[in-house]
Design a protein around this motif. Structure first.
Motif, PDB file in Angstrom:
ATOM      1  N   PRO A 114      36.337  35.922  45.908  1.00  0.00           N
ATOM      2  CA  PRO A 114      35.823  37.254  46.247  1.00  0.00           C
ATOM      3  C   PRO A 114      36.155  38.304  45.191  1.00  0.00           C
ATOM      4  O   PRO A 114      37.252  38.287  44.619  1.00  0.00           O
ATOM      5  CB  PRO A 114      36.526  37.596  47.564  1.00  0.00           C
ATOM      6  CG  PRO A 114      37.150  36.343  48.048  1.00  0.00           C
ATOM      7  CD  PRO A 114      37.306  35.426  46.880  1.00  0.00           C
ATOM      8  N   GLU A 115      35.206  39.197  44.948  1.00  0.00           N
ATOM      9  CA  GLU A 115      35.459  40.330  44.052  1.00  0.00           C
ATOM     10  C   GLU A 115      36.302  41.365  44.795  1.00  0.00           C
ATOM     11  O   GLU A 115      36.086  41.618  45.987  1.00  0.00           O
ATOM     12  CB  GLU A 115      34.144  40.958  43.595  1.00  0.00           C
ATOM     13  CG  GLU A 115      33.408  40.115  42.590  1.00  0.00           C
ATOM     14  CD  GLU A 115      32.162  40.798  42.057  1.00  0.00           C
ATOM     15  OE1 GLU A 115      32.126  42.057  41.995  1.00  0.00           O
ATOM     16  OE2 GLU A 115      31.208  40.074  41.702  1.00  0.00           O
ATOM     17  N   LEU A 116      37.245  41.974  44.080  1.00  0.00           N
ATOM     18  CA  LEU A 116      38.136  42.981  44.655  1.00  0.00           C
ATOM     19  C   LEU A 116      38.188  44.197  43.740  1.00  0.00           C
ATOM     20  O   LEU A 116      37.959  44.084  42.539  1.00  0.00           O
ATOM     21  CB  LEU A 116      39.555  42.417  44.802  1.00  0.00           C
ATOM     22  CG  LEU A 116      39.730  41.170  45.659  1.00  0.00           C
ATOM     23  CD1 LEU A 116      41.149  40.645  45.544  1.00  0.00           C
ATOM     24  CD2 LEU A 116      39.397  41.485  47.109  1.00  0.00           C
ATOM     25  N   VAL A 117      38.529  45.339  44.311  1.00  0.00           N
ATOM     26  CA  VAL A 117      38.778  46.549  43.526  1.00  0.00           C
ATOM     27  C   VAL A 117      40.288  46.781  43.570  1.00  0.00           C
ATOM     28  O   VAL A 117      40.854  46.985  44.639  1.00  0.00           O
ATOM     29  CB  VAL A 117      38.022  47.760  44.093  1.00  0.00           C
ATOM     30  CG1 VAL A 117      38.354  49.012  43.286  1.00  0.00           C
ATOM     31  CG2 VAL A 117      36.526  47.502  44.089  1.00  0.00           C
ATOM     32  N   PRO A 118      40.944  46.734  42.417  1.00  0.00           N
ATOM     33  CA  PRO A 118      42.406  46.830  42.420  1.00  0.00           C
ATOM     34  C   PRO A 118      42.928  48.238  42.690  1.00  0.00           C
ATOM     35  O   PRO A 118      42.288  49.233  42.355  1.00  0.00           O
ATOM     36  CB  PRO A 118      42.794  46.373  41.015  1.00  0.00           C
ATOM     37  CG  PRO A 118      41.589  46.607  40.183  1.00  0.00           C
ATOM     38  CD  PRO A 118      40.402  46.484  41.084  1.00  0.00           C
ATOM     39  N   ASP A 119      44.110  48.291  43.305  1.00  0.00           N
ATOM     40  CA  ASP A 119      44.855  49.536  43.464  1.00  0.00           C
ATOM     41  C   ASP A 119      45.738  49.775  42.249  1.00  0.00           C
ATOM     42  O   ASP A 119      45.983  50.907  41.849  1.00  0.00           O
ATOM     43  CB  ASP A 119      45.744  49.467  44.717  1.00  0.00           C
ATOM     44  CG  ASP A 119      44.930  49.261  45.974  1.00  0.00           C
ATOM     45  OD1 ASP A 119      44.041  50.089  46.234  1.00  0.00           O
ATOM     46  OD2 ASP A 119      45.173  48.266  46.684  1.00  0.00           O
ATOM     47  N   VAL A 120      46.229  48.679  41.677  1.00  0.00           N
ATOM     48  CA  VAL A 120      47.108  48.716  40.514  1.00  0.00           C
ATOM     49  C   VAL A 120      46.632  47.653  39.534  1.00  0.00           C
ATOM     50  O   VAL A 120      46.311  46.537  39.939  1.00  0.00           O
ATOM     51  CB  VAL A 120      48.578  48.433  40.905  1.00  0.00           C
ATOM     52  CG1 VAL A 120      49.476  48.434  39.679  1.00  0.00           C
ATOM     53  CG2 VAL A 120      49.069  49.443  41.932  1.00  0.00           C
ATOM     54  N   LEU A 121      46.582  48.013  38.254  1.00  0.00           N
ATOM     55  CA  LEU A 121      46.201  47.059  37.214  1.00  0.00           C
ATOM     56  C   LEU A 121      47.367  46.868  36.261  1.00  0.00           C
ATOM     57  O   LEU A 121      47.906  47.851  35.728  1.00  0.00           O
ATOM     58  CB  LEU A 121      45.044  47.592  36.371  1.00  0.00           C
ATOM     59  CG  LEU A 121      43.642  47.485  36.888  1.00  0.00           C
ATOM     60  CD1 LEU A 121      43.366  48.604  37.850  1.00  0.00           C
ATOM     61  CD2 LEU A 121      42.676  47.530  35.740  1.00  0.00           C
ATOM     62  N   LEU A 122      47.760  45.634  36.031  1.00  0.00           N
ATOM     63  CA  LEU A 122      48.666  45.323  34.933  1.00  0.00           C
ATOM     64  C   LEU A 122      47.787  45.151  33.704  1.00  0.00           C
ATOM     65  O   LEU A 122      46.819  44.386  33.733  1.00  0.00           O
ATOM     66  CB  LEU A 122      49.429  44.029  35.211  1.00  0.00           C
ATOM     67  CG  LEU A 122      50.891  44.260  35.523  1.00  0.00           C
ATOM     68  CD1 LEU A 122      51.037  45.000  36.819  1.00  0.00           C
ATOM     69  CD2 LEU A 122      51.663  42.986  35.505  1.00  0.00           C
ATOM     70  N   VAL A 123      48.107  45.870  32.661  1.00  0.00           N
ATOM     71  CA  VAL A 123      47.248  45.905  31.483  1.00  0.00           C
ATOM     72  C   VAL A 123      47.920  45.163  30.333  1.00  0.00           C
ATOM     73  O   VAL A 123      49.048  45.485  29.955  1.00  0.00           O
ATOM     74  CB  VAL A 123      46.978  47.379  31.078  1.00  0.00           C
ATOM     75  CG1 VAL A 123      46.093  47.446  29.854  1.00  0.00           C
ATOM     76  CG2 VAL A 123      46.345  48.135  32.242  1.00  0.00           C
ATOM     77  N   PRO A 124      47.236  44.170  29.767  1.00  0.00           N
ATOM     78  CA  PRO A 124      47.779  43.484  28.593  1.00  0.00           C
ATOM     79  C   PRO A 124      47.631  44.372  27.367  1.00  0.00           C
ATOM     80  O   PRO A 124      46.809  45.292  27.350  1.00  0.00           O
ATOM     81  CB  PRO A 124      46.909  42.237  28.486  1.00  0.00           C
ATOM     82  CG  PRO A 124      45.590  42.657  29.052  1.00  0.00           C
ATOM     83  CD  PRO A 124      45.918  43.654  30.139  1.00  0.00           C
ATOM     84  N   LEU A 125      48.413  44.108  26.353  1.00  0.00           N
ATOM     85  CA  LEU A 125      48.325  44.929  25.150  1.00  0.00           C
ATOM     86  C   LEU A 125      48.979  44.225  23.986  1.00  0.00           C
ATOM     87  O   LEU A 125      49.748  43.279  24.161  1.00  0.00           O
ATOM     88  CB  LEU A 125      48.983  46.289  25.394  1.00  0.00           C
ATOM     89  CG  LEU A 125      50.394  46.271  25.971  1.00  0.00           C
ATOM     90  CD1 LEU A 125      51.442  46.260  24.893  1.00  0.00           C
ATOM     91  CD2 LEU A 125      50.589  47.459  26.884  1.00  0.00           C
ATOM     92  N   ALA A 126      48.668  44.707  22.789  1.00  0.00           N
ATOM     93  CA  ALA A 126      49.309  44.197  21.575  1.00  0.00           C
ATOM     94  C   ALA A 126      50.485  45.086  21.198  1.00  0.00           C
ATOM     95  O   ALA A 126      51.555  44.603  20.858  1.00  0.00           O
ATOM     96  CB  ALA A 126      48.298  44.126  20.436  1.00  0.00           C
ATOM     97  N   ALA A 127      50.278  46.408  21.253  1.00  0.00           N
ATOM     98  CA  ALA A 127      51.338  47.362  20.901  1.00  0.00           C
ATOM     99  C   ALA A 127      51.240  48.565  21.831  1.00  0.00           C
ATOM    100  O   ALA A 127      50.182  48.841  22.385  1.00  0.00           O
ATOM    101  CB  ALA A 127      51.182  47.810  19.445  1.00  0.00           C
TER     102      ALA A 127
END
Length: 195
Positions: A114-127
């Protein structure tokens, strides 16, 4: 300053540091960062938390996913729809089959999830820097996604990375979406309000 060139330089610097950590240190640091993240996000029961499947030598989100599920959170993973589109998120349970998809072969839940709309997103990154600005991998997926989500509702973005990926200053452009909080294996801290 050529912002694109500076971001490229910072990306290479931070990714070089990350690669030098070695597998054992990365695993230990991922577990420590998960504990900091769980403490920092507060009550998660019933909330939808979007994580990311680690790519190459990124911080491992599996320890945090397990802790979030145990605390009652619903977990999701991003799905790349198209190069210039925002991400969508699909439910990710312990028994969800993940399929390496797209040009990066990043594991994603299939269309049956199922598709969901997040309340919190953990965001990947390089720097990243202390202000919450980040250098991603250059495709702009999270900047587009955060811009759309923030225009629709209140959503929290948390940068999740190793401390060695911190740099003094990330040059920001108009389309850059900063995170609201940063979490590493050493600490978690809220960044200032967005301008």
């Amino acid at each position: 300053m050529d912002i694109a060139a500076e971001k490229k330089r910072l990306r290479a610097l931070a990714l070089g540091r990350r690669a030098a950590m070695g597998d054992e240190r990365r695993a230990e640091a991922s577990r420590a960062a998960a504990a900091h993240a769980l403490a920092a996000v507060g009550a998660v029961d019933g909330r939808t938390m979007a994580l990311f499947a680690p790519f190459r030598d990124e911080i491992d989100t599996a320890p945090l996913a397990d802790a979030l599920r145990a605390a009652g959170a619903v977990t999701a993973l991003p799905v790349i729809v198209a190069r210039d589109r925002p991400l969508l998120f699909r439910r990710w349970d312990t028994d969800t089959a993940l399929v390496p998809t797209g040009p990066f072969r990043i594991p994603e839940p299939g269309p049956e999830a199922p598709e969901l709309v997040p309340d919190v997103l953990l965001v990947p990154l390089a720097a990243f820097d202390r202000r919450g600005f980040r250098v991603g991998y250059g495709a702009g997926f999270y900047d587009r996604t955060l811009a759309v989500l923030r225009a629709q509702r209140s959503v929290r973005a948390i940068g999740f990375a190793f401390a060695c990926q911190e740099v003094e200053h990330v040059p920001a452009e108009g389309h850059d979406e900063p995170v609201d909080m940063m979490v590493t294996e050493i600490e978690a801290w809220a960044v200032g309000p967005r301008a």
